[in-house]
Design an enzyme around this catalytic site. Structure first.
Site, PDB file in Angstrom:
ATOM      1  N   PRO A  31       0.826  -1.212   0.000  1.00  0.00           N
ATOM      2  CA  PRO A  31       0.000   0.000   0.000  1.00  0.00           C
ATOM      3  C   PRO A  31       0.855   1.256   0.000  1.00  0.00           C
ATOM      4  O   PRO A  31       1.885   1.324   0.674  1.00  0.00           O
ATOM      5  CB  PRO A  31      -0.784  -0.119   1.308  1.00  0.00           C
ATOM      6  CG  PRO A  31      -0.878  -1.579   1.539  1.00  0.00           C
ATOM      7  CD  PRO A  31       0.412  -2.154   1.037  1.00  0.00           C
ATOM      8  N   CYS A  32       0.398   2.243  -0.791  1.00  0.00           N
ATOM      9  CA  CYS A  32       1.268   3.398  -1.021  1.00  0.00           C
ATOM     10  C   CYS A  32       0.715   4.674  -0.419  1.00  0.00           C
ATOM     11  O   CYS A  32       1.172   5.756  -0.742  1.00  0.00           O
ATOM     12  CB  CYS A  32       1.460   3.590  -2.524  1.00  0.00           C
ATOM     13  SG  CYS A  32      -0.100   3.738  -3.406  1.00  0.00           S
ATOM     14  N   GLN A  33      -0.280   4.560   0.483  1.00  0.00           N
ATOM     15  CA  GLN A  33      -0.905   5.785   0.985  1.00  0.00           C
ATOM     16  C   GLN A  33       0.110   6.741   1.598  1.00  0.00           C
ATOM     17  O   GLN A  33      -0.006   7.950   1.489  1.00  0.00           O
ATOM     18  CB  GLN A  33      -1.995   5.460   2.018  1.00  0.00           C
ATOM     19  CG  GLN A  33      -3.260   4.914   1.398  1.00  0.00           C
ATOM     20  CD  GLN A  33      -3.205   3.405   1.195  1.00  0.00           C
ATOM     21  OE1 GLN A  33      -2.150   2.797   1.255  1.00  0.00           O
ATOM     22  NE2 GLN A  33      -4.354   2.808   0.949  1.00  0.00           N
ATOM     23  N   PHE A  76       3.092   7.280   0.716  1.00  0.00           N
ATOM     24  CA  PHE A  76       3.974   7.898  -0.280  1.00  0.00           C
ATOM     25  C   PHE A  76       3.201   8.661  -1.347  1.00  0.00           C
ATOM     26  O   PHE A  76       3.764   9.366  -2.151  1.00  0.00           O
ATOM     27  CB  PHE A  76       4.798   6.814  -1.002  1.00  0.00           C
ATOM     28  CG  PHE A  76       5.527   5.903  -0.072  1.00  0.00           C
ATOM     29  CD1 PHE A  76       6.461   6.395   0.828  1.00  0.00           C
ATOM     30  CD2 PHE A  76       5.283   4.541  -0.087  1.00  0.00           C
ATOM     31  CE1 PHE A  76       7.129   5.540   1.693  1.00  0.00           C
ATOM     32  CE2 PHE A  76       5.955   3.686   0.773  1.00  0.00           C
ATOM     33  CZ  PHE A  76       6.878   4.185   1.663  1.00  0.00           C
TER      34      PHE A  76
END
Length: 358
Positions: free
Chosen positions: A83-85, A87
């Site tokens: 998950p990239c939340q 970044f």
């Protein structure tokens, strides 16, 4: 490779866009791991004989559970998009967001399964945010396990994807060889466009259609023929019933325009960057997101259907998405375009040594 398929595990799999691209390139997908049940149903139905595991990848026990499912099968490759939340440009960009450390579970999996290679995908912001802290830790952690790591930001239209999307890919190979990323297959004057991708699909303005339906038009482009070659049934092409007011606002947005093109006082309820964006038939689409309220068909006064979004993401039409409409849109929006996975898969295959197990 004498017909033996390289094997892979997909972590943070979602519905499995990345691994579907690898499967299309001749890999055997052994396992998809995610914490969302409906995405795993979609994954299981579209990835051959692959198993699925619903699990929290923060939990160290998850690796043992993966081991139990894999048994004594050899794992050649681990792929994943943590998950990239933390970044993401649209996230809160919190340096202490614990989701920023989820990639460590891929490091742990590499320790246990000792694959020949790994692919870690994320948003481009990961490379620079927090002074590159996460990027450096990813490289260092895998280097400590004996991988030579290379990374690059890939621009999806360069690889035949009809969508403006940038993603960073880290590829590590066991040993001292450095991975060379695939060369682009398309250049700006030959990008696949929205029209190339979806112009054969029925308008869905009055007749909203059904989850399992029929094609009303013949394919018009090579891209459409490729999307349709594995199925004669049309899935997930269901229209959305908008209010008259919403349709009136959409009708005032020119092709390729957005909220900035609306007259004063119109569409004021939504005035942020992506609001009231209408695609252009002669260009790739904007980045497909996880919602279904801000982007509109280049010709019809409605949001794209799940199938249209899937086409713009390069999912072939035999890929069936499960769940309610909101869940379907989210699964497709969160995915890596399978075609990007396919090009990476073909290149990585040239570095792998795949042997018949005795």
């Amino acid at each position: 490779m004498s017909g033996i398929k390289p094997t892979l595990i997909d972590m943070f799999s979602g519905c499995g866009g990345l691994s579907r691209g690898f499967m299309d390139a001749g890999y055997e997908v052994l396992l998809g791991v995610d914490n969302e049940e409906i995405a795993l149903k979609t994954f299981k139905e579209n990835h051959g004989q692959a198993e699925v595991l619903k699990a929290d990848l923060f939990d160290p026990e998850t690796i043992n559970e993966m081991k139990r499912i894999i048994g004594n099968k050899k794992v050649d490759l681990i792929v994943g998009g943590p998950p990239c939340q933390g970044f993401s440009l649209t996230g809160t960009r919190d340096a202490d967001d614990k989701r920023n450390t989820l990639f460590r579970s891929m490091v742990e999996a590499a320790k246990v399964f000792e694959p020949q290679a790994f692919v870690l995908e994320n948003v481009p912001g990961l490379a620079t945010l927090y002074k590159g802290k996460a990027k450096d830790e990813i490289i260092q952690s895998f280097s400590n396990l004996g991988y030579t790591v290379n990374f690059e930001v890939l621009f999806a239209p360069d690889y035949g994807v009809p969508q403006i999307r940038k993603r960073i890919f880290f590829v590590g190979l066991k040993g001292s060889t450095k991975f060379a990323f695939p060369e682009p297959t398309h250049f700006p004057n030959e990008y696949v466009t929205c029209g190339d991708a979806i112009s054969d699909l029925h308008d869905r303005e009055d007749d909203l259609g059904q989850e399992i339906d029929v094609y009303l038009n013949d394919p018009k482009t090579d891209y459409q023929r490729r999307m349709r070659e594995k199925t004669t049934v049309l899935y997930n092409h269901v229209g959305t019933r908008h209010t008259d007011l919403v349709k009136e606002v959409i009708a005032q947005v020119p092709e390729g325009g957005n909220h900035k093109d609306l007259p004063p006082g119109v569409g004021d309820s939504r005035k942020f960057n992506e609001a009231w964006t209408r695609y252009h038939r002669s260009k790739p689409s904007k980045t497909i997101d996880t919602g279904h309220r801000n982007h509109f068909h280049y010709e019809y006064n409605r949001v794209p259907t799940v199938r249209e979004n899937a086409r713009l993401q390069t999912f072939t039409d035999d890929f069936v998405v499960y769940g309610n409409k909101t869940q379907q849109y989210r699964q497709i929006g969160n995915a890596v375009p399978p075609l990007l996975g396919f090009h990476l898969a073909n290149k990585i295959k040239t570095y792998l040594k795949v042997e018949q197990e005795v």
